[in-house]
Design an enzyme around this catalytic site. Structure first.
Site, PDB file in Angstrom:
ATOM      1  CG  PHE A  73       0.714   6.217  -9.787  1.00 55.56           C
ATOM      2  CD1 PHE A  73       1.606   7.135  -9.238  1.00 55.56           C
ATOM      3  CD2 PHE A  73       0.950   5.757 -11.080  1.00 55.56           C
ATOM      4  CE1 PHE A  73       2.718   7.569  -9.961  1.00 55.56           C
ATOM      5  CE2 PHE A  73       2.059   6.187 -11.801  1.00 55.56           C
ATOM      6  CZ  PHE A  73       2.949   7.109 -11.244  1.00 55.56           C
ATOM      7  NE  ARG A 122      16.264   6.946  -9.619  1.00 51.81           N
ATOM      8  CZ  ARG A 122      14.940   7.055  -9.789  1.00 51.81           C
ATOM      9  NH1 ARG A 122      14.193   7.761  -8.932  1.00 51.81           N
ATOM     10  NH2 ARG A 122      14.347   6.458 -10.799  1.00 51.81           N
ATOM     11  NE  ARG A 182      12.038   2.588  -4.408  1.00 57.77           N
ATOM     12  CZ  ARG A 182      12.021   3.517  -5.367  1.00 57.77           C
ATOM     13  NH1 ARG A 182      12.552   3.261  -6.547  1.00 57.77           N
ATOM     14  NH2 ARG A 182      11.478   4.701  -5.128  1.00 57.77           N
ATOM     15  CG  HIS A 204      11.740  10.563  -3.758  1.00 57.34           C
ATOM     16  ND1 HIS A 204      11.172  10.515  -5.007  1.00 57.34           N
ATOM     17  CD2 HIS A 204      12.556  11.650  -3.767  1.00 57.34           C
ATOM     18  CE1 HIS A 204      11.626  11.524  -5.742  1.00 57.34           C
ATOM     19  NE2 HIS A 204      12.463  12.233  -5.009  1.00 57.34           N
ATOM     20  CG  ASN A 244       8.508   2.784  -3.991  1.00 55.41           C
ATOM     21  OD1 ASN A 244       8.249   3.667  -3.187  1.00 55.41           O
ATOM     22  ND2 ASN A 244       8.656   3.015  -5.279  1.00 55.41           N
ATOM     23  CB  THR A 248       9.972   2.303  -9.716  1.00 57.48           C
ATOM     24  OG1 THR A 248      10.834   3.310 -10.249  1.00 57.48           O
ATOM     25  CG2 THR A 248       8.715   2.948  -9.156  1.00 57.48           C
TER      26      THR A 248
HETATM   27  P1  DAT Z   1      10.716   6.457  -8.520  1.00 56.87           P
HETATM   28  O1  DAT Z   1      10.196   6.665  -7.116  1.00 56.87           O
HETATM   29  O2  DAT Z   1      11.504   5.191  -8.645  1.00 56.87           O
HETATM   30  O3  DAT Z   1      11.452   7.671  -9.052  1.00 56.87           O
HETATM   31  P2  DAT Z   1       8.515   7.282 -10.242  1.00 56.87           P
HETATM   32  O4  DAT Z   1       9.076   8.660 -10.168  1.00 56.87           O
HETATM   33  O5  DAT Z   1       8.235   6.718 -11.589  1.00 56.87           O
HETATM   34  O6  DAT Z   1       9.448   6.241  -9.466  1.00 56.87           O
HETATM   35  O7  DAT Z   1       7.148   7.229  -9.433  1.00 56.87           O
HETATM   36  C1  DAT Z   1       7.033   7.900  -8.193  1.00 56.87           C
HETATM   37  C2  DAT Z   1       6.342   6.998  -7.216  1.00 56.87           C
HETATM   38  O8  DAT Z   1       5.014   6.740  -7.654  1.00 56.87           O
HETATM   39  C3  DAT Z   1       6.972   5.621  -7.071  1.00 56.87           C
HETATM   40  O9  DAT Z   1       8.031   5.614  -6.135  1.00 56.87           O
HETATM   41  C4  DAT Z   1       5.824   4.786  -6.624  1.00 56.87           C
HETATM   42  C5  DAT Z   1       4.635   5.417  -7.313  1.00 56.87           C
HETATM   43  N1  DAT Z   1       4.315   4.709  -8.553  1.00 56.87           N
HETATM   44  C6  DAT Z   1       5.005   4.754  -9.714  1.00 56.87           C
HETATM   45  N2  DAT Z   1       4.434   3.981 -10.653  1.00 56.87           N
HETATM   46  C7  DAT Z   1       3.341   3.440 -10.061  1.00 56.87           C
HETATM   47  C8  DAT Z   1       2.326   2.539 -10.487  1.00 56.87           C
HETATM   48  N3  DAT Z   1       2.307   2.044 -11.728  1.00 56.87           N
HETATM   49  N4  DAT Z   1       1.367   2.198  -9.592  1.00 56.87           N
HETATM   50  C9  DAT Z   1       1.372   2.691  -8.335  1.00 56.87           C
HETATM   51  N5  DAT Z   1       2.302   3.540  -7.872  1.00 56.87           N
HETATM   52  C10 DAT Z   1       3.270   3.907  -8.713  1.00 56.87           C
HETATM   53 MG    MG Z   2      10.801   9.568  -9.500  1.00 58.90          MG
END
Ligand code: DAT
Ligand code: MG
Length: 149
Positions: free
Chosen positions: A57, A85, A102, A115, A112, A91
């Site tokens: 992604f 958080r 969210r 950040h 979402n 997420t």
């Molecule tokens: P967070 O933003 O909750 O810290 P993360 O660091 O795991 O989450 O991922 C960063 C961003 O990437 C997240 O806000 C949305 C996107 N993302 C994460 N997992 C994904 C997935 N499986 N498919 C699509 N987008 C994703």
């Molecule tokens: Mg993150």
């Protein structure tokens, strides 16, 4: 005092949720220390999401974050990294609890809204990536005694 980096993503800005997001952090009792509306360069987006560069992604995420303005912020307070958080929620907005940003406003993991840094060390890296030292203001709200014993 602990600080964290929070960014309202393009969907949050386009949907007119900037005030709502800021309101929630203010109401919780965190202190706003830095704030700017900005377009994100490809380079900054790639650096910010560097930990995800091998993920499928990654390209979509970088394209999304550079597609329209974001609001970058630094918030300060006791336990603000984990606390922010909690305010933000899980997420995936579909599984994020109601009462979180969210959970209340989102439907899709790729939209979402917001950040927040995931750890104290990440926060310090992200704050220096997004803000210069002189863009951050150290101040103490006069309501502090009404927030802390
Ligand atoms: P967070 O933003 O909750 O810290 P993360 O660091 O795991 O989450 O991922 C960063 C961003 O990437 C997240 O806000 C949305 C996107 N993302 C994460 N997992 C994904 C997935 N499986 N498919 C699509 N987008 C994703
Ligand atoms: Mg993150």
């Amino acid at each position: 005092m602990e600080r964290t980096f929070v960014m309202i993503k393009p969907d949050g800005v386009q949907r007119g949720l900037v005030g709502e997001v800021i309101r929630r952090f203010e109401a919780k009792g965190f202190t706003l220390t830095g704030l700017k509306l900005m377009s994100v360069s490809q380079e900054l987006a790639e650096q910010h999401y560097d930990v995800h560069k091998e993920k499928p992604f990654f390209k979509g995420l970088v394209d999304f974050i550079t597609s329209s303005p974001v609001v970058a912020m630094v918030w300060e307070g006791d336990g603000v990294v984990a606390g922010a958080r909690k305010v933000i929620g899980a997420t995936n907005p579909l599984t994020a609890e109601p009462g979180t940003i969210r959970g209340d406003f989102g439907l899709n993991i790729g939209r979402n809204l917001i950040h927040g840094s995931d750890a104290v060390e990440t926060a310090s890296r992200e704050i220096s990536l997004w803000f210069s030292e002189k863009e951050l203001v150290t101040w103490k709200p006069t309501m502090m005694p009404w927030l802390h014993e």
